[in-house]
Design a protein around this motif. Sequence first.
Motif, PDB file in Angstrom:
ATOM      1  N   UNK A 149       0.813  -1.213   0.000  1.00 53.78           N
ATOM      2  CA  UNK A 149       0.000   0.000   0.000  1.00 53.78           C
ATOM      3  C   UNK A 149       0.847   1.263   0.000  1.00 53.78           C
ATOM      4  N   UNK A 150       1.968   1.239   0.714  1.00 54.82           N
ATOM      5  CA  UNK A 150       2.823   2.423   0.806  1.00 54.82           C
ATOM      6  C   UNK A 150       3.461   2.807  -0.523  1.00 54.82           C
ATOM      7  N   UNK A 151       3.482   1.905  -1.484  1.00 55.68           N
ATOM      8  CA  UNK A 151       4.136   2.175  -2.760  1.00 55.68           C
ATOM      9  C   UNK A 151       3.283   3.004  -3.722  1.00 55.68           C
ATOM     10  N   UNK A 152       2.005   3.216  -3.400  1.00 55.96           N
ATOM     11  CA  UNK A 152       1.094   3.796  -4.388  1.00 55.96           C
ATOM     12  C   UNK A 152       0.784   5.273  -4.169  1.00 55.96           C
ATOM     13  N   UNK A 153       1.446   5.905  -3.222  1.00 54.67           N
ATOM     14  CA  UNK A 153       1.313   7.351  -3.009  1.00 54.67           C
ATOM     15  C   UNK A 153      -0.147   7.770  -2.823  1.00 54.67           C
ATOM     16  N   UNK A 154      -0.848   7.054  -1.944  1.00 56.31           N
ATOM     17  CA  UNK A 154      -2.230   7.415  -1.621  1.00 56.31           C
ATOM     18  C   UNK A 154      -2.203   8.496  -0.547  1.00 56.31           C
ATOM     19  N   UNK A 155      -2.780   9.653  -0.833  1.00 54.87           N
ATOM     20  CA  UNK A 155      -2.740  10.779   0.096  1.00 54.87           C
ATOM     21  C   UNK A 155      -4.137  11.121   0.586  1.00 54.87           C
ATOM     22  N   UNK A 156      -4.236  11.430   1.881  1.00 60.06           N
ATOM     23  CA  UNK A 156      -5.521  11.789   2.463  1.00 60.06           C
ATOM     24  C   UNK A 156      -6.092  13.025   1.777  1.00 60.06           C
ATOM     25  N   UNK A 157      -7.385  12.972   1.503  1.00 65.28           N
ATOM     26  CA  UNK A 157      -8.043  14.122   0.906  1.00 65.28           C
ATOM     27  C   UNK A 157      -7.791  14.301  -0.574  1.00 65.28           C
ATOM     28  N   UNK A 158      -7.076  13.367  -1.197  1.00 65.95           N
ATOM     29  CA  UNK A 158      -6.808  13.472  -2.631  1.00 65.95           C
ATOM     30  C   UNK A 158      -7.244  12.193  -3.328  1.00 65.95           C
ATOM     31  N   UNK A 159      -7.904  12.366  -4.461  1.00 61.66           N
ATOM     32  CA  UNK A 159      -8.321  11.209  -5.237  1.00 61.66           C
ATOM     33  C   UNK A 159      -7.103  10.446  -5.748  1.00 61.66           C
ATOM     34  N   UNK A 160      -7.302   9.153  -6.026  1.00 65.57           N
ATOM     35  CA  UNK A 160      -6.243   8.376  -6.662  1.00 65.57           C
ATOM     36  C   UNK A 160      -6.791   7.736  -7.927  1.00 65.57           C
ATOM     37  N   UNK A 161      -5.895   7.379  -8.820  1.00 65.78           N
ATOM     38  CA  UNK A 161      -6.281   6.871 -10.136  1.00 65.78           C
ATOM     39  C   UNK A 161      -6.229   5.346 -10.134  1.00 65.78           C
ATOM     40  N   UNK A 162      -7.312   4.749 -10.598  1.00 66.18           N
ATOM     41  CA  UNK A 162      -7.399   3.300 -10.754  1.00 66.18           C
ATOM     42  C   UNK A 162      -7.583   2.989 -12.230  1.00 66.18           C
ATOM     43  N   UNK A 163      -6.660   2.190 -12.759  1.00 73.77           N
ATOM     44  CA  UNK A 163      -6.722   1.809 -14.175  1.00 73.77           C
ATOM     45  C   UNK A 163      -6.868   0.303 -14.287  1.00 73.77           C
ATOM     46  N   UNK A 164      -7.754  -0.132 -15.165  1.00 77.76           N
ATOM     47  CA  UNK A 164      -7.939  -1.542 -15.469  1.00 77.76           C
ATOM     48  C   UNK A 164      -7.927  -1.703 -16.983  1.00 77.76           C
ATOM     49  N   UNK A 165      -7.168  -2.683 -17.475  1.00 77.54           N
ATOM     50  CA  UNK A 165      -7.087  -2.830 -18.918  1.00 77.54           C
ATOM     51  C   UNK A 165      -6.255  -4.014 -19.354  1.00 77.54           C
ATOM     52  N   UNK A 166      -6.109  -4.130 -20.658  1.00 71.95           N
ATOM     53  CA  UNK A 166      -5.331  -5.201 -21.285  1.00 71.95           C
ATOM     54  C   UNK A 166      -4.336  -4.550 -22.244  1.00 71.95           C
TER      55      UNK A 166
END
Length: 203
Positions: A149-166
């Motif tokens: 989890x610590x590797x993904x730069x998730x910050x409180x109060x800020x949206x994060x980007x989720x990508x799903x694909x091929x």
Amino acid sequence: MGSYSAYEVRPTCGLATSEHVIGHFDNPVFFDDPERIFANIIWFFSGYLEYNIPNYLESNQKLTEIRISQEISSEAPGICENWPSDIHFTINGISAGAWTSPGDFGLHRGIYSPSWWQDGYNQYGLLKTLHINSEGCFIDDEKISDHTLNDFNIQKGRSFKYRIGVPETAENVGGLTIFGKNFGNYNQSIKVTLIYELTGRVS
């Protein structure tokens, strides 16, 4: 489902609401159609969808796990139960690993498939949950990445980007279908859960 913030798709592709197809099959321009926000099923042969995920955690809440649940399958021309596809997941541009879908399922109608949805179209997927925590990234109980989890730069109060694909560079390029409400076997859209522990008072 249709509230993606970015996309890149290649045919075969399309999207539909619970009432009708949006535009025409196999024309990526309809992924920009304003009606896409109401999409309940989306499919493409290669490419990705990217979503901005809001993060409502407050200063006294420490994120401990992200869970992203979705009903997914491959995307074959027509249907094909044996049609492997390497579906990749990223958070904030960092790989969370990949899972290989075994096929594009359509020999039986999906439990929630609308009556107008033809029998020869993809009918349902498998409900898979991406878990990201301090031990790594998992699809259900299968570890798919050592990133924590610590590797993904998730910050409180800020949206994060989720990508799903091929990606076109994947070993098995067999497309992706995402089933939302009123399609498939589970009657849910992409579901994101943020798990946290309390650390003190709100600042």
